[in-house]
Write a protein that holds these residues in place. Structure first.
Motif, PDB file in Angstrom:
ATOM      1  N   ASP A 282      23.922  27.995  17.607  1.00  0.00           N
ATOM      2  CA  ASP A 282      24.995  27.576  18.509  1.00  0.00           C
ATOM      3  C   ASP A 282      26.055  28.653  18.660  1.00  0.00           C
ATOM      4  OD1 ASP A 282      23.738  25.169  18.878  1.00  0.00           O
ATOM      5  OD2 ASP A 282      25.045  24.032  17.520  1.00  0.00           O
ATOM      6  N   ASP A 283      26.155  29.537  17.669  1.00  0.00           N
ATOM      7  CA  ASP A 283      27.172  30.583  17.701  1.00  0.00           C
ATOM      8  C   ASP A 283      26.610  31.952  18.070  1.00  0.00           C
ATOM      9  OD1 ASP A 283      29.851  30.983  17.612  1.00  0.00           O
ATOM     10  OD2 ASP A 283      30.025  31.072  15.445  1.00  0.00           O
ATOM     11  N   GLY A 284      25.357  31.993  18.553  1.00  0.00           N
ATOM     12  CA  GLY A 284      24.825  33.237  19.092  1.00  0.00           C
ATOM     13  C   GLY A 284      24.123  34.152  18.111  1.00  0.00           C
ATOM     14  N   PHE A 285      23.858  33.688  16.887  1.00  0.00           N
ATOM     15  CA  PHE A 285      23.095  34.486  15.932  1.00  0.00           C
ATOM     16  C   PHE A 285      21.611  34.148  16.055  1.00  0.00           C
ATOM     17  CE2 PHE A 285      27.251  34.109  13.850  1.00  0.00           C
ATOM     18  CZ  PHE A 285      27.490  35.412  13.428  1.00  0.00           C
ATOM     19  N   GLU A 286      20.756  35.159  15.937  1.00  0.00           N
ATOM     20  CA  GLU A 286      19.323  34.899  15.842  1.00  0.00           C
ATOM     21  C   GLU A 286      18.970  34.612  14.382  1.00  0.00           C
ATOM     22  OE1 GLU A 286      16.429  37.371  17.674  1.00  0.00           O
ATOM     23  OE2 GLU A 286      17.746  37.920  19.346  1.00  0.00           O
ATOM     24  N   VAL A 287      17.944  33.776  14.195  1.00  0.00           N
ATOM     25  CA  VAL A 287      17.531  33.420  12.839  1.00  0.00           C
ATOM     26  C   VAL A 287      16.047  33.707  12.674  1.00  0.00           C
ATOM     27  CG1 VAL A 287      17.450  31.609  11.085  1.00  0.00           C
ATOM     28  CG2 VAL A 287      19.283  31.598  12.789  1.00  0.00           C
ATOM     29  N   LEU A 288      15.700  34.468  11.647  1.00  0.00           N
ATOM     30  CA  LEU A 288      14.318  34.859  11.389  1.00  0.00           C
ATOM     31  C   LEU A 288      13.798  34.162  10.140  1.00  0.00           C
ATOM     32  CD1 LEU A 288      15.556  37.118  13.199  1.00  0.00           C
ATOM     33  CD2 LEU A 288      14.208  38.762  11.907  1.00  0.00           C
ATOM     34  N   MET A 289      12.492  33.892  10.137  1.00  0.00           N
ATOM     35  CA  MET A 289      11.850  33.379   8.937  1.00  0.00           C
ATOM     36  C   MET A 289      11.150  34.542   8.239  1.00  0.00           C
ATOM     37  SD  MET A 289       8.906  30.511   8.446  1.00  0.00           S
ATOM     38  CE  MET A 289       8.321  30.095   6.806  1.00  0.00           C
ATOM     39  N   ASP A 290      11.602  34.832   7.031  1.00  0.00           N
ATOM     40  CA  ASP A 290      11.063  35.966   6.275  1.00  0.00           C
ATOM     41  C   ASP A 290       9.818  35.558   5.492  1.00  0.00           C
ATOM     42  OD1 ASP A 290      10.953  38.536   5.331  1.00  0.00           O
ATOM     43  OD2 ASP A 290      12.429  38.237   3.742  1.00  0.00           O
ATOM     44  N   ASP A 291       8.897  36.508   5.326  1.00  0.00           N
ATOM     45  CA  ASP A 291       7.681  36.304   4.509  1.00  0.00           C
ATOM     46  C   ASP A 291       6.848  35.125   4.997  1.00  0.00           C
ATOM     47  OD1 ASP A 291       8.442  38.439   2.914  1.00  0.00           O
ATOM     48  OD2 ASP A 291       9.496  37.180   1.471  1.00  0.00           O
ATOM     49  N   PHE A 292       6.684  35.002   6.304  1.00  0.00           N
ATOM     50  CA  PHE A 292       5.903  33.890   6.838  1.00  0.00           C
ATOM     51  C   PHE A 292       4.466  33.942   6.322  1.00  0.00           C
ATOM     52  CE2 PHE A 292       2.952  32.211  10.036  1.00  0.00           C
ATOM     53  CZ  PHE A 292       3.393  30.901  10.089  1.00  0.00           C
ATOM     54  N   GLY A 293       3.963  32.800   5.880  1.00  0.00           N
ATOM     55  CA  GLY A 293       2.602  32.715   5.373  1.00  0.00           C
ATOM     56  C   GLY A 293       2.508  32.842   3.870  1.00  0.00           C
TER      57      GLY A 293
ATOM     58  N   PHE B 197      13.084  28.654  14.477  1.00  0.00           N
ATOM     59  CA  PHE B 197      13.237  30.079  14.194  1.00  0.00           C
ATOM     60  C   PHE B 197      12.992  30.893  15.460  1.00  0.00           C
ATOM     61  CE2 PHE B 197      12.362  28.528   9.876  1.00  0.00           C
ATOM     62  CZ  PHE B 197      13.349  29.196   9.164  1.00  0.00           C
ATOM     63  N   ASP B 198      13.761  31.971  15.616  1.00  0.00           N
ATOM     64  CA  ASP B 198      13.574  32.862  16.766  1.00  0.00           C
ATOM     65  C   ASP B 198      12.411  33.819  16.544  1.00  0.00           C
ATOM     66  OD1 ASP B 198      16.079  32.244  18.428  1.00  0.00           O
ATOM     67  OD2 ASP B 198      16.931  32.686  16.459  1.00  0.00           O
ATOM     68  N   GLU B 199      12.153  34.124  15.281  1.00  0.00           N
ATOM     69  CA  GLU B 199      11.149  35.149  14.970  1.00  0.00           C
ATOM     70  C   GLU B 199      10.572  34.888  13.589  1.00  0.00           C
ATOM     71  OE1 GLU B 199      11.477  39.872  13.858  1.00  0.00           O
ATOM     72  OE2 GLU B 199      12.557  39.180  15.648  1.00  0.00           O
ATOM     73  N   ILE B 200       9.295  35.215  13.415  1.00  0.00           N
ATOM     74  CA  ILE B 200       8.693  35.155  12.085  1.00  0.00           C
ATOM     75  C   ILE B 200       8.312  36.568  11.647  1.00  0.00           C
ATOM     76  CG2 ILE B 200       7.836  32.789  12.244  1.00  0.00           C
ATOM     77  CD1 ILE B 200       5.065  33.929  12.935  1.00  0.00           C
TER      78      ILE B 200
ATOM     79  N   LEU C 172       4.387  29.156  20.840  1.00  0.00           N
ATOM     80  CA  LEU C 172       5.567  28.369  20.470  1.00  0.00           C
ATOM     81  C   LEU C 172       6.868  29.027  20.926  1.00  0.00           C
ATOM     82  CD1 LEU C 172       4.553  27.338  16.823  1.00  0.00           C
ATOM     83  CD2 LEU C 172       4.621  25.854  18.844  1.00  0.00           C
ATOM     84  N   GLY C 173       6.756  30.183  21.575  1.00  0.00           N
ATOM     85  CA  GLY C 173       7.953  30.886  22.028  1.00  0.00           C
ATOM     86  C   GLY C 173       8.701  31.582  20.911  1.00  0.00           C
ATOM     87  N   ILE C 174       7.964  32.010  19.868  1.00  0.00           N
ATOM     88  CA  ILE C 174       8.569  32.654  18.708  1.00  0.00           C
ATOM     89  C   ILE C 174       8.132  34.119  18.647  1.00  0.00           C
ATOM     90  CG2 ILE C 174       8.729  32.651  16.187  1.00  0.00           C
ATOM     91  CD1 ILE C 174       8.118  29.651  16.272  1.00  0.00           C
ATOM     92  N   HIS C 175       9.071  35.018  18.448  1.00  0.00           N
ATOM     93  CA  HIS C 175       8.766  36.436  18.354  1.00  0.00           C
ATOM     94  C   HIS C 175       8.126  36.757  17.005  1.00  0.00           C
ATOM     95  CE1 HIS C 175      11.011  37.144  22.040  1.00  0.00           C
ATOM     96  NE2 HIS C 175      11.973  36.390  21.545  1.00  0.00           N
ATOM     97  N   THR C 176       7.404  37.889  16.953  1.00  0.00           N
ATOM     98  CA  THR C 176       6.649  38.226  15.745  1.00  0.00           C
ATOM     99  C   THR C 176       6.970  39.629  15.245  1.00  0.00           C
ATOM    100  OG1 THR C 176       4.781  38.905  17.146  1.00  0.00           O
ATOM    101  CG2 THR C 176       4.715  36.682  16.195  1.00  0.00           C
ATOM    102  N   LEU C 177       6.981  39.756  13.916  1.00  0.00           N
ATOM    103  CA  LEU C 177       7.135  41.035  13.238  1.00  0.00           C
ATOM    104  C   LEU C 177       6.121  41.086  12.104  1.00  0.00           C
ATOM    105  CD1 LEU C 177      10.361  42.814  12.040  1.00  0.00           C
ATOM    106  CD2 LEU C 177       8.536  42.355  10.408  1.00  0.00           C
ATOM    107  N   MET C 178       5.461  42.225  11.955  1.00  0.00           N
ATOM    108  CA  MET C 178       4.496  42.419  10.868  1.00  0.00           C
ATOM    109  C   MET C 178       5.106  43.307   9.803  1.00  0.00           C
ATOM    110  SD  MET C 178       1.304  41.579  10.025  1.00  0.00           S
ATOM    111  CE  MET C 178       1.513  41.497   8.251  1.00  0.00           C
ATOM    112  N   GLU C 179       5.117  42.821   8.572  1.00  0.00           N
ATOM    113  CA  GLU C 179       5.655  43.588   7.455  1.00  0.00           C
ATOM    114  C   GLU C 179       4.556  44.435   6.803  1.00  0.00           C
ATOM    115  OE1 GLU C 179       8.954  40.332   5.868  1.00  0.00           O
ATOM    116  OE2 GLU C 179       7.004  40.462   4.877  1.00  0.00           O
ATOM    117  N   GLY C 180       4.965  45.506   6.130  1.00  0.00           N
ATOM    118  CA  GLY C 180       4.055  46.284   5.298  1.00  0.00           C
ATOM    119  C   GLY C 180       3.079  47.174   6.050  1.00  0.00           C
ATOM    120  N   VAL C 181       3.435  47.608   7.260  1.00  0.00           N
ATOM    121  CA  VAL C 181       2.522  48.439   8.060  1.00  0.00           C
ATOM    122  C   VAL C 181       2.608  49.896   7.592  1.00  0.00           C
ATOM    123  CG1 VAL C 181       1.978  49.243  10.378  1.00  0.00           C
ATOM    124  CG2 VAL C 181       2.768  46.892  10.018  1.00  0.00           C
TER     125      VAL C 181
END
Length: 231
Positions: A94-105, A119-122, A150-159
């Motif tokens: 509501d205040d304009g911050f994006e929220v990410l889910m860390d370590d998905f899976g 969540f905006d991004e996993i 689901l309209g959620i952005h994606t990031l891959m860790e550990g590349v």
């Protein structure tokens, strides 16, 4: 672990937020484009303080817009206090911050978390790409396609390799994090190393464009066959 056991991680997280603010202001002083920066919140933060109130007050005092800050919350925090975290996520949004889910899976309830939380991004846990074989590619493909639907952005860790980068690019994974681009380093060295790799900061217009097209499914083929995949 010492900070976690002593319930003091919130002090370190607040310090990191203030450091991010200093770095963003350096960008203005240097005349270079700012880019949003994400930072972690520990599960203990939600027990010791109200992260939303603290972060909002610090950012508002800095004079910077909320758009430059992305809040990362682990699945552990969600599991510990689901209703409280859900309320906190709504306040951040509501205040304009994006929220990410860390370590998905990494946890056992990831799919339920995606269903119940906005969540905006996993950030897909690095364990899925660490053993880069046929099965891991199929799993990563499924995760990215599900997130896009689901309209959620994606990031891959550990590349860490060019092969992994190309695979993720073919899938339309929007963000890549890992040693392929460099190890953690001081603020001043980051741009120098990225320029050597031919990577420049994106503009606000580019960020808006990629944020839109990044949710489009671009997959037309199945992941490469097992016999051509490194172990």
């Amino acid at each position: 672990p010492i900070l976690e056991d002593s319930n003091l991680t919130y002090k370190l997280d607040i310090y990191m937020l203030r450091q991010i603010i200093r770095d963003l202001k350096k960008c203005d002083e240097m005349g270079v484009s700012k880019i949003p920066i994400s930072f972690n919140l520990s599960p203990n933060d939600f027990k010791m303080i109200d992260p939303y109130d603290v972060i909002k007050n610090i950012v508002d005092t800095s004079g910077l817009s909320h758009e430059w800050f992305k809040v990362e919350i682990t699945e552990t925090a969600v599991a510990d206090e689901p209703e409280k975290i859900k309320e906190e996520i709504k306040k951040f949004h509501d205040d304009g911050f994006e929220v990410l889910m860390d370590d998905f899976g990494k946890g056992y309830s990831s799919l339920n978390t995606l269903r119940d939380f906005e969540f905006d991004e996993i950030k897909i846990d690095m364990e899925f790409i660490r053993k880069f074989n046929y099965k891991s590619q199929k799993i990563i493909t499924g995760m990215i396609l599900m997130a896009k639907n689901l309209g959620i952005h994606t990031l891959m860790e550990g590349v860490e390799t060019e092969e992994q980068v190309e695979f993720l690019r073919e899938l339309g994974c929007e963000f890549v994090q890992g040693y392929y681009f460099g190890k953690p380093e001081p603020f001043g060295k980051t741009d120098i190393n990225l320029r050597k790799m031919g990577i420049s900061r994106e503009s606000a217009e580019e960020r808006m464009f990629y944020g839109t097209v990044g949710l489009v499914n671009v997959v037309t083929e199945q992941p490469r066959s097992e016999e051509h995949t490194s172990e």
